[in-house]
Every structure is written in structure tokens, then in C-alpha cells.
Design a protein around this motif. Sequence first.
Motif, short mmCIF file in Angstrom:
data_model
loop_
_atom_site.label_atom_id
_atom_site.label_comp_id
_atom_site.label_asym_id
_atom_site.label_seq_id
_atom_site.Cartn_x
_atom_site.Cartn_y
_atom_site.Cartn_z
N ASP A 129 6.32 -2.90 -29.98
CA ASP A 129 5.26 -2.92 -29.31
C ASP A 129 3.81 -2.58 -30.16
O ASP A 129 2.84 -2.32 -29.32
CB ASP A 129 4.69 -1.44 -27.89
CG ASP A 129 5.84 -1.19 -26.88
OD1 ASP A 129 6.63 -2.64 -26.92
OD2 ASP A 129 5.93 -1.00 -25.67
N GLU A 132 0.51 -4.72 -29.19
CA GLU A 132 -0.34 -4.18 -27.95
C GLU A 132 -1.12 -2.68 -28.15
O GLU A 132 -2.34 -2.36 -28.39
CB GLU A 132 0.45 -4.16 -27.03
CG GLU A 132 -0.39 -3.78 -25.60
CD GLU A 132 -1.01 -4.28 -25.08
OE1 GLU A 132 -2.18 -4.65 -24.14
OE2 GLU A 132 -0.85 -5.89 -25.43
N ASP A 133 -0.04 -1.74 -28.97
CA ASP A 133 -0.72 -0.45 -29.39
C ASP A 133 -0.87 -0.16 -30.56
O ASP A 133 -2.35 0.32 -30.52
CB ASP A 133 0.77 0.63 -28.48
CG ASP A 133 0.77 0.80 -27.48
OD1 ASP A 133 0.33 0.09 -26.70
OD2 ASP A 133 2.27 1.10 -27.63
N TRP A 136 -4.11 -4.78 -30.49
CA TRP A 136 -5.21 -4.73 -29.24
C TRP A 136 -6.00 -3.57 -29.51
O TRP A 136 -7.04 -3.44 -28.83
CB TRP A 136 -4.21 -5.21 -27.87
CG TRP A 136 -4.60 -5.43 -27.13
CD1 TRP A 136 -5.08 -4.69 -25.63
CD2 TRP A 136 -6.25 -6.36 -26.84
NE1 TRP A 136 -6.28 -5.09 -24.73
CE2 TRP A 136 -6.21 -6.33 -25.84
CE3 TRP A 136 -5.98 -7.45 -27.81
CZ2 TRP A 136 -7.35 -7.51 -24.69
CZ3 TRP A 136 -7.35 -8.93 -26.85
CH2 TRP A 136 -7.85 -8.46 -25.86
N ARG A 174 3.19 -8.61 -24.87
CA ARG A 174 3.10 -8.29 -24.17
C ARG A 174 4.50 -8.27 -22.97
O ARG A 174 4.58 -7.41 -21.84
CB ARG A 174 1.61 -7.90 -23.04
CG ARG A 174 0.16 -8.09 -23.48
CD ARG A 174 -0.98 -8.48 -22.98
NE ARG A 174 -1.86 -7.81 -23.35
CZ ARG A 174 -3.43 -8.21 -23.47
NH1 ARG A 174 -3.52 -8.92 -22.91
NH2 ARG A 174 -4.10 -7.50 -23.94
N ASP A 175 4.78 -9.59 -23.18
CA ASP A 175 5.94 -10.10 -22.46
C ASP A 175 7.14 -9.45 -22.67
O ASP A 175 8.10 -9.17 -22.22
CB ASP A 175 6.29 -11.20 -22.40
CG ASP A 175 5.39 -12.16 -21.18
OD1 ASP A 175 4.59 -10.80 -20.47
OD2 ASP A 175 5.17 -13.18 -21.43
N LEU A 177 7.28 -5.70 -24.42
CA LEU A 177 7.41 -4.57 -24.60
C LEU A 177 8.31 -3.48 -24.56
O LEU A 177 8.95 -4.25 -23.35
CB LEU A 177 6.00 -3.60 -24.26
CG LEU A 177 4.59 -4.97 -24.34
CD1 LEU A 177 3.58 -3.70 -23.22
CD2 LEU A 177 4.09 -4.16 -25.90
N ARG A 180 6.91 0.58 -22.30
CA ARG A 180 6.67 1.08 -20.91
C ARG A 180 7.71 1.01 -19.27
O ARG A 180 7.14 0.83 -18.37
CB ARG A 180 5.73 -0.41 -20.48
CG ARG A 180 4.09 -0.29 -20.85
CD ARG A 180 4.43 -0.36 -21.95
NE ARG A 180 2.55 -0.12 -22.66
CZ ARG A 180 2.09 -1.09 -24.19
NH1 ARG A 180 3.00 0.19 -25.09
NH2 ARG A 180 0.93 -0.33 -24.06
#
Length: 249
Positions: A129, A132-133, A136, A174-175, A177, A180
Motif C-alpha cells: 500500500d 497510498e500510505d 499520497w 487504490r484498487d 490495497l 484495508r
Amino acid sequence: MPATDFLETAQGQKLAYHKTEGDGPTVVFLGGLKSDMEGTKAVHLEAWCRARGQAFLRFDYSGHGESSGTFDEGCIGDWHADTLAAVDDLTTGSLIVVGSSMGGWQALLLARERSDRIAGLVTVAAAPDFTEDGWWASFDDAQKICLESDGYIELPSDYMEPYYVTKRMIMDGRDRLVLRSPLSLPFPVRCLQGTADTAVTTETAVRLIEHATCEDMRLLLVKDADHRFSDGPCLGLIEQAVLDVMEAA
């Protein structure tokens, strides 16, 4: 040095690879972002497996090393498709997957798709990830605006030339990850992480083992080891981790 072989995928890529025949399970090395199959860890593991008479596979994702494609146009999903193609077309039977950095994320994505084939998993400075983490989450407003308007930004790296980060890379990440939603790893897992790693934090490693569902998952923190994790002692730890998961399988 054996000649490089190439696999043509359904996505139209030509993936460069080296495969060593031998006994199973096959050890598959998944490299990191912008690295290639000629890296220290990949080549070392190949020689180690050959000396043991064990099957081994290393390959370049599209846009990496000798494979076709352009890195700046790729994303996590593209390299996931490459990984599936390499595993499905070039290996049979059970696998021991070794994923380094971004390859650790790829290994976890592979586990979602092919858990029935994986006998054990070793991660080295796994970076699940991170788009994102890591990226982003660290962008300021100006960078986010630039990404939206220009479609890309450049980020510095402590280990190589700057990363060219595209909007497609962020959106596709994001698709994909894995931290989560439920993450089942029904096989032995060993995670290796250096405390001097400036690309992946120890907190990321702890988050992974706390999040995953696994009956036999261990994290080894190595004091002062950096993200490369490729000096002599670290390579020995990778060997031991592979042996450990094979014995525990």
C-alpha cells in the motif's frame, strides 16, 4: 551467464526471466520498484538454489530491466498481471515466494489469487500500500494539484534516481490495497525488516503482521540494516527465512 529467456503475456508484454530447474518447491523472487532481476538478492538466491538443486525463478516486470514496456507508464496492477503470468506459465507445483519492497506487496497480491500454490512466503522490507500510505499521504496540496493537472510528479529517492509518480499509479494502487480488508495467509510467513530503512518503516512491518490472518507469521527486525538488505549477513538471513518456511510448511 545463461541467456535471458522471454515470456510473451496476454497483455502483450515480453517479460525477461531466468529459470533454474530443480526440485520443488520453486523459489520465486519478486523484486522491488525500479529494480531488476540482476539485483544482489535475486542473483544470490538463484546461486543458492542452484547449489541446493532447487528450482528458482527471477524475472523483470514490464518496464523494468530487460522486459518490454516503459516504467513511467506502469502501475501496481500491471506488475501484478506480470507476476501472475510468470507464475502460471513458468512454474508448476508449490511455491516459496520471496518479495522485496514493492515485491512484498506483489507477493501479498499473489497470495490473494494463488494461495493454494504458495507453501511459504518471505518478505524483505515489504512495502504494501505504499502508493497510498507512503506517497499520497505525504503529498502536500501543491503536489496533489500538480498530479491532477499534469498527470505526474517527481519524488526523490534515497536509493536511486527520482521516482516519476503518475496519477494512474496512485489511482490503480487504490484498487490493490491489501491492508484495508481481510488478508488471509494460510502458510508460514517470515518478514525481514531493517531498522535503518528510510524507504519502509518498521511501523509498516508491524502493521502488516498485525493485520494479516496467519497461524505462523514472524517479524525479524535487524538493527542498522537499510532498505537494500543485501550485505552478507542479511543475505544469510534471507536464506534462513526460506529454509524456515519450507520446514514449517
